[in-house]
Write an enzyme that holds these catalytic residues in place. Structure first.
Site, short mmCIF file in Angstrom:
data_model
loop_
_atom_site.label_atom_id
_atom_site.label_comp_id
_atom_site.label_asym_id
_atom_site.label_seq_id
_atom_site.Cartn_x
_atom_site.Cartn_y
_atom_site.Cartn_z
N LYS A 202 7.85 136.15 49.44
CA LYS A 202 6.80 136.89 49.39
C LYS A 202 5.72 136.72 50.41
O LYS A 202 5.68 135.83 50.96
CB LYS A 202 6.34 136.31 47.81
CG LYS A 202 4.76 136.76 47.72
CD LYS A 202 4.07 136.23 46.70
CE LYS A 202 2.77 136.68 46.10
NZ LYS A 202 1.96 136.10 45.36
N GLU A 247 -10.10 133.60 40.79
CA GLU A 247 -9.28 132.60 40.95
C GLU A 247 -10.04 131.56 41.41
O GLU A 247 -10.70 131.43 42.64
CB GLU A 247 -8.13 132.97 41.85
CG GLU A 247 -7.06 132.26 42.33
CD GLU A 247 -5.95 132.83 42.74
OE1 GLU A 247 -4.70 132.40 42.83
OE2 GLU A 247 -5.90 134.11 42.90
#
Length: 450
Positions: A202, A247
């Site tokens: 990723k 986050e």
């Protein structure tokens, strides 16, 4: 590395503010304090009506490069050696404390920061406190701390009677930054090709846009709107960096550490009218989204494990609902391990954890190298740690997402990114970035898509 200090040791005084005093000052919460002190451009860390606002600056650290975290930690420890701390409240964020922002990349020219404010107002669990900090040799008192707060309120009341952001659309314009939309989609395709070749699972690729305004941008108005619209997020401000992140990289409270991992995104504007369970079906049922989230969780827990005696996270992510998007989310909790009688500080954990797979990719080094090759820009503080720390090792550090840099009075640079895996589609990833630009575009009264 550069650092500014006074000629005397740090002194701090933290006292609780009683309801009568708050009423006299017209302070009902962080929002009312923002309304009254906009000229000061406060340091900010707020969520759900709680957090910290800092005013003024008595000392600061700046640094760049691979050692920026360690250098900042050393500077902070040296500042604390002779510090005289008078703290009757004794909560995380009281006593000696500083706000901080760190560059995403060790190669960045952006200066990572720690800033020690002159005054902090804290809100937590129904309690409000005031901390005065100085390096001038004087002894803070409850009266001097309250006088500083009054000065902040009176100064702005005299200079700017109207500080709220207008509801009418802005006349600002938005243009592409380092890459056009077409170029960025080509970049995503290049990222997918790198994953297909093997060795990379990723990579998170970001893009920027620049908003230009004929009138000066009001920083505090941005914070007001973000704190109101994105109450579930952490509204942050450290000098020119502002935003509302969903986050948390790491929160440390004594011997407990917590993190919130987000990866996997769905634009709320894509929901069909009258549907139920749309986010759970689309996000939870997507192999691509679940794979992206799993990479992020495994990355964080792997980096956090050496510092913990116990580490826990749910087997399944939950759906985090925000005004602009849904995310797959997982909350991670750890009991910290002591080393030579000392627990790791929040800043030490920041250094160990950053960057996570949620903002970089995996494997981390390979993804980081590809980001530098493909993005054609310096992320600066975007996706870097932002938050605060105190003298006891506590702290809250978010990831600087859904944010922007106020480059000058008329220009604001916005950043957004997307996690790229083998199944990624460039057009869909471009649309995801516009969904992530939305909080800052709303805060600036700009339309979502130019």
């Amino acid at each position: 590395m550069t650092a500014s200090l006074g000629t005397h040791p740090l002194r701090t005084l933290t006292t609780a503010l009683d309801p009568a005093t708050l009423g006299e000052l017209g302070v009902t919460g962080p929002a009312s304090l923002l309304n009254g002190t906009s000229a000061s451009d406060p340091l900010c860390w707020l969520r759900r009506g709680e957090g910290l606002l800092g005013f003024g600056e008595i000392a600061s650290f700046t640094g760049t490069g691979p050692s920026r975290f360690a250098d900042a930690e050393q500077w902070w420890k040296e500042l604390l050696v002779l510090a005289a701390v008078d703290d009757s409240v004794r909560m995380p964020g009281t006593g000696a404390m500083a706000f901080g922002s760190f560059a995403f990349s060790k190669t960045s020219a952006f200066e990572s920061l720690l800033i020690v404010p002159a005054l902090v107002v804290g809100f937590s669990g129904g309690m409000v406190w005031l901390t005065q900090l100085n390096l001038d040799g004087t002894v803070p008192t409850p009266e001097s701390a309250l006088a500083l707060l009054r000065e902040e309120l009176l100064r702005e009341a005299a200079t700017s009677p109207e500080r709220s952001t207008p509801d009418t659309p802005s006349t600002g314009t938005v243009r592409s930054g380092a890459l056009t939309e077409a170029q960025w989609k080509e970049t995503v395709a290049a990222g997918v090709e790198a994953i297909v070749r093997g060795g990379l699972d990723k990579v998170v690729l970001a893009r920027d846009v620049v908003a230009t305004f004929p009138e000066p941008v009001q920083r505090v108005s941005i914070l007001q709107r973000l704190a109101s619209l994105y109450d579930e997020c952490w509204t942050y401000a450290v000098r020119g960096l502002v935003g509302a992140t969903p986050e948390i990289l790491i929160k440390v409270d004594g011997s407990t550490a917590q993190a919130r991992v987000l990866a996997g995104t769905l634009d709320r504007e894509d929901e069909p009218a009258g549907s139920t369970g749309f986010a759970a079906a689309v996000l939870g049922g997507s192999a691509k989204q679940r794979q992206e989230h799993d990479f992020a969780v495994r990355s964080l827990t792997r980096q956090l494990a050496p510092f913990a005696t116990d580490l826990s996270f749910p087997a399944e992510p939950f759906i985090l609902e925000l005004p602009n998007v849904w995310h797959l989310a997982s909350d991670v909790t750890a009991e910290l391990a002591s080393s030579n009688g000392h627990l790791p500080t929040s800043l030490a954990l920041v250094e160990a954890l950053h960057p996570t797979a949620a903002v970089c990719g995996t494997p981390r080094e390979d993804a980081g190298a590809l980001i530098l090759e493909l993005e054609k820009m310096d992320r600066g503080p975007y996706a870097g740690p932002v938050g605060w720390l105190d003298g006891a090792g506590n702290g809250e550090w978010g990831i600087a997402l859904r944010g922007a840099m106020l480059e000058d009075a008329h220009h604001v640079r916005l950043y957004a990114g997307a996690g790229i895996v083998q199944a990624s589609d460039p057009a869909a990833e471009l649309a995801e970035t516009w969904a992530k630009f939305r909080p800052m575009l709303q805060a600036l009264n700009l339309p979502n898509h130019p």
